[in-house]
Design an enzyme around this catalytic site. Structure first.
Site, PDB file in Angstrom:
ATOM      1  N   LYS A 180      -0.959  -9.581   2.967  1.00 58.81           N
ATOM      2  CA  LYS A 180      -0.263  -9.073   4.206  1.00 58.81           C
ATOM      3  C   LYS A 180      -1.235  -8.242   5.086  1.00 58.81           C
ATOM      4  CE  LYS A 180       3.072  -5.818   4.108  1.00 58.81           C
ATOM      5  NZ  LYS A 180       2.497  -4.592   4.871  1.00 58.81           N
TER       6      LYS A 180
ATOM      7  N   ASP B 290      -1.335  -6.506  -0.216  1.00 56.84           N
ATOM      8  CA  ASP B 290      -1.225  -5.809   0.846  1.00 56.84           C
ATOM      9  C   ASP B 290      -2.595  -5.046   1.181  1.00 56.84           C
ATOM     10  OD1 ASP B 290       0.196  -4.809   3.033  1.00 56.84           O
ATOM     11  OD2 ASP B 290       0.964  -3.379   2.204  1.00 56.84           O
TER      12      ASP B 290
ATOM     13  N   ASP C 114       0.910  -1.405  -0.197  1.00 56.42           N
ATOM     14  CA  ASP C 114      -0.042   0.109  -0.065  1.00 56.42           C
ATOM     15  C   ASP C 114       0.813   1.165   0.012  1.00 56.42           C
ATOM     16  OD1 ASP C 114       0.770  -0.149   2.670  1.00 56.42           O
ATOM     17  OD2 ASP C 114      -1.212   0.049   3.369  1.00 56.42           O
ATOM     18  N   SER C 115       2.142   1.075   0.070  1.00 55.37           N
ATOM     19  CA  SER C 115       3.280   2.228  -0.126  1.00 55.37           C
ATOM     20  C   SER C 115       2.783   2.666  -1.765  1.00 55.37           C
ATOM     21  CB  SER C 115       4.529   1.695   0.116  1.00 55.37           C
ATOM     22  OG  SER C 115       4.838   0.511  -0.920  1.00 55.37           O
TER      23      SER C 115
ATOM     24  N   GLU D 178      -1.308  -5.635   8.429  1.00 55.18           N
ATOM     25  CA  GLU D 178      -0.331  -4.878   9.654  1.00 55.18           C
ATOM     26  C   GLU D 178      -1.079  -5.498  11.212  1.00 55.18           C
ATOM     27  OE1 GLU D 178       0.177  -0.744   9.071  1.00 55.18           O
ATOM     28  OE2 GLU D 178       0.902  -1.175   7.155  1.00 55.18           O
TER      29      GLU D 178
ATOM     30  N   GLU E  12       9.332  -4.542  10.575  1.00 59.06           N
ATOM     31  CA  GLU E  12       9.506  -3.451   9.976  1.00 59.06           C
ATOM     32  C   GLU E  12      10.421  -2.426  11.063  1.00 59.06           C
ATOM     33  OE1 GLU E  12       6.889  -1.402   7.553  1.00 59.06           O
ATOM     34  OE2 GLU E  12       8.104   0.609   7.724  1.00 59.06           O
TER      35      GLU E  12
END
Ligand code: KIV
Length: 282
Positions: free
Chosen positions: A115, A85, A46-47, A117, A184
């Site tokens: 993925k 993501d 999502d970056s 978070e 991270e």
């Protein structure tokens, strides 16, 4: 072309002590370059909110954007393990929403894993997605979607109290059954401890060398994202510089009437120019 790796091959790599090379990609051409370069895994992160759309962070990114970019990456890298993501608010509301959205990544973009978070706080979501038969990569330490709660994009685990929280998150995700874990922006001491304790591959971004593999943002690696560069980035190329100088040359050529040249023109077929002139009264 080496065979596509599945999650079992990635686990095998950890057992053999082979490092896993992981990069983000957001589009078809970059995915083709990465597959040709032999990366083991691609993250459609999502970056893309910052690297592709110019948002200030990842929070505005939608499911539709993540799916469109994941589809493009899958087409460019059909033989690479691709991770989709889950964007902010695609899994936070309920287990049902989380499973539905995780499933869309597989059905619509044919990714190999998703993925999300969080650690202890997302265990019920993780279990629900795993129960649906989907491969899950956990993401702990600095979790950008909740950076507001973390007080900004700050490294985690630098004190004993903070390190214990990161380790508890890692243990909870591993006990829930995630097949991969991303850590991270945590100190190498903490990442190394987690890597040694868990049987699953522990990948790092900004987590030092003592992990099973490395992830970087491709826009940092190639030098196309210029807003800021985190400390952990190694820049391998300056594509922004190369692109800007090529485009400036184009602008100068157009203004100086040096482009197009004869080789760039479609001339009329033999004899047709005379006929054309006669028709035009020339
Ligand atoms: O979106 C992304 O690229 C990520 C990395 C920053 C880990 O989640």
């Amino acid at each position: 072309m080496p065979a596509k790796k599945g999650v079992l091959e990635l686990h095998e790599m950890k057992r053999r002590g082979e490092k896993i090379a992981w990069l983000t990609a957001y589009d078809y051409p970059t995915a083709t370059f990465e597959e040709a370069a032999g990366v083991d895994m691609i993250l459609v992160g999502d970056s893309l909110g910052m690297c592709v759309y110019g948002y200030p962070g990842t929070v505005p990114v939608t499911m539709e954007q993540c799916l469109v970019h994941s589809e493009a990456v899958r087409r460019g890298a059909p033989n690479t393990f691709v991770v989709g993501d889950m964007p902010f608010m695609s899994y936070q509301i309920s287990d049902e929403e989380a499973v539905k959205n995780a499933g869309r990544f597989l059905k619509e973009a044919a990714v190999d894993a998703i993925k999300l978070e969080g650690g202890v706080s997302v265990i019920s979501r993780v279990k629900a997605i795993l129960d649906a038969g989907i491969v899950v990569c956990g993401h702990i330490g600095l979790t950008p979607q909740s950076s507001g709660q973390l007080g900004g994009h700050k490294a985690q685990g630098r004190t004993l109290e903070s390190a214990r929280l990161v380790v508890e998150d890692a243990r909870a995700l591993a006990a829930a059954g995630v097949q991969l874990l991303l850590v991270e922006a945590v100190p190498p001491e903490v990442a190394g401890f987690i890597r040694a304790e868990l049987a699953i591959p522990v990948l790092g971004i900004g987590a030092g060398e003592d992990v099973d593999g490395q992830l970087l943002i491709v826009s940092d690696v190639l030098g196309t994202f210029q807003a800021f560069t985190p400390k952990f980035v190694k820049k391998y190329a300056d594509l922004a510089g190369v692109a800007t100088s090529a485009l400036s040359e184009y602008v100068a050529d157009v203004r100086g009437a040096r482009f197009p040249e004869e080789e760039h023109c479609y001339r009329m077929l033999e004899g047709e120019h005379e006929r054309f002139r006669a028709w035009a009264g020339g």
